[in-house]
Design a protein around this motif. Structure first.
Motif, PDB file in Angstrom:
ATOM      1  N   SER A  46     -46.618  54.958 -42.206  1.00 44.88           N
ATOM      2  CA  SER A  46     -46.585  55.352 -43.610  1.00 44.88           C
ATOM      3  C   SER A  46     -45.360  54.746 -44.275  1.00 44.88           C
ATOM      4  O   SER A  46     -44.505  54.134 -43.624  1.00 44.88           O
ATOM      5  CB  SER A  46     -46.536  56.877 -43.740  1.00 44.88           C
ATOM      6  N   ALA A  47     -45.258  54.928 -45.588  1.00 49.86           N
ATOM      7  CA  ALA A  47     -44.086  54.435 -46.311  1.00 49.86           C
ATOM      8  C   ALA A  47     -42.818  55.113 -45.809  1.00 49.86           C
ATOM      9  O   ALA A  47     -41.748  54.487 -45.754  1.00 49.86           O
ATOM     10  CB  ALA A  47     -44.261  54.669 -47.807  1.00 49.86           C
ATOM     11  N   GLN A  48     -42.908  56.391 -45.431  1.00 51.10           N
ATOM     12  CA  GLN A  48     -41.721  57.074 -44.917  1.00 51.10           C
ATOM     13  C   GLN A  48     -41.237  56.433 -43.621  1.00 51.10           C
ATOM     14  O   GLN A  48     -40.034  56.233 -43.423  1.00 51.10           O
ATOM     15  CB  GLN A  48     -41.988  58.565 -44.677  1.00 51.10           C
ATOM     16  N   GLY A  49     -42.172  56.094 -42.734  1.00 47.17           N
ATOM     17  CA  GLY A  49     -41.788  55.444 -41.496  1.00 47.17           C
ATOM     18  C   GLY A  49     -41.127  54.104 -41.746  1.00 47.17           C
ATOM     19  O   GLY A  49     -40.105  53.760 -41.133  1.00 47.17           O
ATOM     20  N   LEU A  50     -41.719  53.325 -42.659  1.00 47.32           N
ATOM     21  CA  LEU A  50     -41.159  52.013 -42.994  1.00 47.32           C
ATOM     22  C   LEU A  50     -39.737  52.154 -43.534  1.00 47.32           C
ATOM     23  O   LEU A  50     -38.816  51.436 -43.111  1.00 47.32           O
ATOM     24  CB  LEU A  50     -42.061  51.331 -44.017  1.00 47.32           C
ATOM     25  N   ILE A  51     -39.536  53.074 -44.482  1.00 50.78           N
ATOM     26  CA  ILE A  51     -38.231  53.241 -45.117  1.00 50.78           C
ATOM     27  C   ILE A  51     -37.211  53.792 -44.130  1.00 50.78           C
ATOM     28  O   ILE A  51     -36.041  53.352 -44.104  1.00 50.78           O
ATOM     29  CB  ILE A  51     -38.365  54.146 -46.351  1.00 50.78           C
ATOM     30  N   ALA A  52     -37.617  54.750 -43.298  1.00 54.84           N
ATOM     31  CA  ALA A  52     -36.689  55.333 -42.326  1.00 54.84           C
ATOM     32  C   ALA A  52     -36.183  54.269 -41.358  1.00 54.84           C
ATOM     33  O   ALA A  52     -34.977  54.205 -41.058  1.00 54.84           O
ATOM     34  CB  ALA A  52     -37.376  56.461 -41.561  1.00 54.84           C
ATOM     35  N   ARG A  53     -37.069  53.425 -40.880  1.00 57.96           N
ATOM     36  CA  ARG A  53     -36.647  52.375 -39.944  1.00 57.96           C
ATOM     37  C   ARG A  53     -35.801  51.316 -40.640  1.00 57.96           C
ATOM     38  O   ARG A  53     -34.831  50.805 -40.074  1.00 57.96           O
ATOM     39  CB  ARG A  53     -37.878  51.747 -39.292  1.00 57.96           C
ATOM     40  N   ALA A  54     -36.166  50.966 -41.877  1.00 56.75           N
ATOM     41  CA  ALA A  54     -35.413  49.943 -42.601  1.00 56.75           C
ATOM     42  C   ALA A  54     -33.990  50.410 -42.902  1.00 56.75           C
ATOM     43  O   ALA A  54     -33.038  49.621 -42.836  1.00 56.75           O
ATOM     44  CB  ALA A  54     -36.132  49.575 -43.891  1.00 56.75           C
ATOM     45  N   LEU A  55     -33.831  51.709 -43.235  1.00 53.25           N
ATOM     46  CA  LEU A  55     -32.511  52.244 -43.565  1.00 53.25           C
ATOM     47  C   LEU A  55     -31.750  52.740 -42.344  1.00 53.25           C
ATOM     48  O   LEU A  55     -30.546  53.008 -42.428  1.00 53.25           O
ATOM     49  CB  LEU A  55     -32.646  53.398 -44.568  1.00 53.25           C
ATOM     50  N   GLY A  56     -32.458  52.896 -41.217  1.00 51.89           N
ATOM     51  CA  GLY A  56     -31.819  53.460 -40.035  1.00 51.89           C
ATOM     52  C   GLY A  56     -31.516  54.929 -40.188  1.00 51.89           C
ATOM     53  O   GLY A  56     -30.596  55.461 -39.567  1.00 51.89           O
ATOM     54  N   GLU A  57     -32.320  55.624 -41.018  1.00 51.87           N
ATOM     55  CA  GLU A  57     -32.122  57.047 -41.300  1.00 51.87           C
ATOM     56  C   GLU A  57     -33.312  57.843 -40.790  1.00 51.87           C
ATOM     57  O   GLU A  57     -34.457  57.582 -41.179  1.00 51.87           O
ATOM     58  CB  GLU A  57     -31.955  57.291 -42.804  1.00 51.87           C
ATOM     59  N   ALA A  58     -33.056  58.827 -39.936  1.00 51.78           N
ATOM     60  CA  ALA A  58     -34.142  59.642 -39.399  1.00 51.78           C
ATOM     61  C   ALA A  58     -34.820  60.465 -40.487  1.00 51.78           C
ATOM     62  O   ALA A  58     -36.024  60.731 -40.417  1.00 51.78           O
ATOM     63  CB  ALA A  58     -33.610  60.564 -38.301  1.00 51.78           C
ATOM     64  N   ARG A  59     -34.053  60.857 -41.509  1.00 55.89           N
ATOM     65  CA  ARG A  59     -34.590  61.644 -42.623  1.00 55.89           C
ATOM     66  C   ARG A  59     -34.207  60.948 -43.930  1.00 55.89           C
ATOM     67  O   ARG A  59     -33.158  61.242 -44.505  1.00 55.89           O
ATOM     68  CB  ARG A  59     -34.051  63.071 -42.585  1.00 55.89           C
ATOM     69  N   PRO A  60     -35.036  60.038 -44.423  1.00 54.88           N
ATOM     70  CA  PRO A  60     -34.660  59.266 -45.620  1.00 54.88           C
ATOM     71  C   PRO A  60     -34.597  60.073 -46.900  1.00 54.88           C
ATOM     72  O   PRO A  60     -34.004  59.620 -47.884  1.00 54.88           O
ATOM     73  CB  PRO A  60     -35.737  58.189 -45.698  1.00 54.88           C
ATOM     74  N   GLY A  61     -35.210  61.271 -46.936  1.00 51.90           N
ATOM     75  CA  GLY A  61     -35.100  62.143 -48.105  1.00 51.90           C
ATOM     76  C   GLY A  61     -35.588  61.504 -49.379  1.00 51.90           C
ATOM     77  O   GLY A  61     -36.701  60.967 -49.457  1.00 51.90           O
ATOM     78  N   ALA A  62     -34.725  61.511 -50.403  1.00 52.01           N
ATOM     79  CA  ALA A  62     -35.110  60.971 -51.710  1.00 52.01           C
ATOM     80  C   ALA A  62     -35.418  59.484 -51.642  1.00 52.01           C
ATOM     81  O   ALA A  62     -36.196  58.974 -52.450  1.00 52.01           O
ATOM     82  CB  ALA A  62     -34.000  61.222 -52.723  1.00 52.01           C
ATOM     83  N   ALA A  63     -34.812  58.783 -50.682  1.00 49.42           N
ATOM     84  CA  ALA A  63     -35.090  57.354 -50.523  1.00 49.42           C
ATOM     85  C   ALA A  63     -36.548  57.110 -50.161  1.00 49.42           C
ATOM     86  O   ALA A  63     -37.058  55.997 -50.340  1.00 49.42           O
ATOM     87  CB  ALA A  63     -34.185  56.762 -49.445  1.00 49.42           C
ATOM     88  N   TRP A  64     -37.219  58.152 -49.671  1.00 49.87           N
ATOM     89  CA  TRP A  64     -38.661  58.055 -49.410  1.00 49.87           C
ATOM     90  C   TRP A  64     -39.468  58.761 -50.488  1.00 49.87           C
ATOM     91  O   TRP A  64     -40.484  58.233 -50.950  1.00 49.87           O
ATOM     92  CB  TRP A  64     -39.003  58.661 -48.053  1.00 49.87           C
ATOM     93  N   LEU A  65     -39.031  59.937 -50.919  1.00 49.51           N
ATOM     94  CA  LEU A  65     -39.830  60.735 -51.843  1.00 49.51           C
ATOM     95  C   LEU A  65     -40.070  60.022 -53.168  1.00 49.51           C
ATOM     96  O   LEU A  65     -41.176  60.057 -53.715  1.00 49.51           O
ATOM     97  CB  LEU A  65     -39.147  62.086 -52.091  1.00 49.51           C
ATOM     98  N   VAL A  66     -39.048  59.368 -53.699  1.00 52.76           N
ATOM     99  CA  VAL A  66     -39.204  58.680 -54.982  1.00 52.76           C
ATOM    100  C   VAL A  66     -40.201  57.522 -54.871  1.00 52.76           C
ATOM    101  O   VAL A  66     -41.139  57.433 -55.669  1.00 52.76           O
ATOM    102  CB  VAL A  66     -37.836  58.202 -55.515  1.00 52.76           C
ATOM    103  N   PRO A  67     -40.042  56.603 -53.900  1.00 57.01           N
ATOM    104  CA  PRO A  67     -41.058  55.550 -53.756  1.00 57.01           C
ATOM    105  C   PRO A  67     -42.447  56.101 -53.470  1.00 57.01           C
ATOM    106  O   PRO A  67     -43.443  55.552 -53.968  1.00 57.01           O
ATOM    107  CB  PRO A  67     -40.539  54.723 -52.578  1.00 57.01           C
ATOM    108  N   ALA A  68     -42.526  57.179 -52.677  1.00 54.71           N
ATOM    109  CA  ALA A  68     -43.839  57.754 -52.376  1.00 54.71           C
ATOM    110  C   ALA A  68     -44.519  58.255 -53.642  1.00 54.71           C
ATOM    111  O   ALA A  68     -45.732  58.071 -53.828  1.00 54.71           O
ATOM    112  CB  ALA A  68     -43.698  58.888 -51.364  1.00 54.71           C
ATOM    113  N   GLY A  69     -43.749  58.867 -54.536  1.00 56.95           N
ATOM    114  CA  GLY A  69     -44.313  59.318 -55.800  1.00 56.95           C
ATOM    115  C   GLY A  69     -44.806  58.166 -56.646  1.00 56.95           C
ATOM    116  O   GLY A  69     -45.888  58.230 -57.247  1.00 56.95           O
TER     117      GLY A  69
END
Length: 359
Positions: A204-227
């Motif tokens: 999912s987009a969350q998985g992609l963003i988490a791996r790209a940022l190296g963050e286990a919980r990307p938070g807003a960095a995922w929620l905003v793009p997902a919206g």
């Protein structure tokens, strides 16, 4: 077939009055994550011995794969002779999402068959939307197609699907009231119960963003793009010039914005490839087929927390499905400027052979 054991445990919990969301099974400590209605459907799985159950799931998924191939051909406006159907089914086993579905004993093929069958029925067919609503009641992600039907102006079908979904919730509440309250007020929001969002299994987009940022919980960095993806994807699905493109856009949007979309959730690659072939896009279909057979996410380091420490050049290999869906969505949105794929808002659509087309 770890998921078969989870389904079996869910059915046994219902039969024996145990806490539906309080157990874990297998060496990976997997919990129940589906709504109570699904657990009611799983009760027959508690009776046969595990080897018999696994064999039944394997045979059943092979039959469902053949059904999906046939439905995908109908979705693309084609028919397959029996020899071609058998050959296509055998070849489809090499697709990573399909293989993983069989490997885990998942129910993805059953759900996509319900959805695709419902969405390719002739206009005005009695009960259209019921199968879609039931699929959403088993696993929530198909509910995106209810929104899709509303956006396409298919209000009666959307209402039928919504009523069927509400019926599954009501049945679960009547038979399993405590479990229903637990799921709809608490477990639904515990996405960590499903699994770690940053592992390469999650496309999912969350998985992609988490791996790209190296963050286990990307938070807003995922929620905003997902919206943004949800709005753009459903808007493009509404404006698509034909139902086929709209359905695939809705499916891709759901897979992207879902907190977790395991690789085996991407069985929507089958109707995508069928549609590309039917439209004479043989080279593109071959490229998509290669992407879904290459298994690049399993070639990068992914033991432990290595998924979070991938170098930049391994990121595309770790997120091939999410990147494909994102690029496809961006390309279709870009074509809006020339009107090549999308249509003006409010333009009526007609149907032939169960698939709506631009007049």
């Amino acid at each position: 077939m770890a998921d078969v054991l989870v389904y079996r445990a869910e059915g046994a919990a219902v039969l024996h009055g145990r806490d539906l969301y309080g157990f874990t099974v297998t060496e990976w400590h997997l919990p129940a994550t589906y709504p109570p209605f699904a657990a009611l459907l799983f009760t027959p799985l508690a009776w046969p011995p595990v080897p018999v159950l696994k064999a039944a799931f394997l045979v059943g998924n092979l039959v469902l794969l053949a059904c999906l191939i046939r439905l995908s051909a109908r979705f693309a406006g084609r028919t397959l002779a029996p020899p071609a159907l058998v050959a296509a089914t055998a070849l489809a086993l090499w697709l990573e999402p399909v293989f993983q579905t069989l490997l885990f004993g998942q129910i993805n093929l059953a759900l996509i068959c319900l959805v695709l069958w419902d969405l390719t029925r002739p206009p005005g067919a009695r009960g259209t939307g019921v199968a879609l609503g039931i699929a959403a009641g088993v696993k929530l992600t198909p509910a995106v197609f209810i929104a899709y039907l509303l956006l396409r102006g298919r209000y009666r079908e959307a209402a039928t699907a919504g009523a069927a979904f509400a019926g599954t919730v009501a049945v679960g509440a009547l038979v399993l009231p405590a479990a229903s309250v637990d799921f709809w007020t608490r477990r639904l929001f515990e996405t960590d119960r499903v699994g770690k969002p940053w592992i390469v299994d999650n496309q999912s987009a969350q998985g992609l963003i988490a791996r790209a940022l190296g963050e286990a919980r990307p938070g807003a960095a995922w929620l905003v793009p997902a919206g943004l993806i949800a709005v753009a994807g459903l808007w493009a699905a509404r404006r698509a010039a034909d139902e086929r493109t709209g359905v695939l856009l809705a499916a891709g949007t759901a897979l992207l914005v879902s907190p977790i979309s395991w690789t085996h959730h991407w069985v929507w690659c089958v109707p995508l490839i069928a549609l590309l072939l039917a439209r004479g896009r043989g080279r593109l279909a071959l490229c998509v087929t290669l992407l879904f057979t290459a298994r690049t996410m399993w070639l990068v380091p992914h033991e432990g927390a290595l998924d979070l420490r991938l170098p930049w050049w391994q990121q595309p290999l770790a997120s091939p499905y999410a990147l494909l869906a994102l690029l496809a969505l961006l390309a279709l949105l870009a074509l809006l400027a020339v009107g090549a794929v999308l249509m003006p808002a409010g333009r009526p659509v007609s149907s032939r052979r169960g698939v709506r087309r631009r007049p």
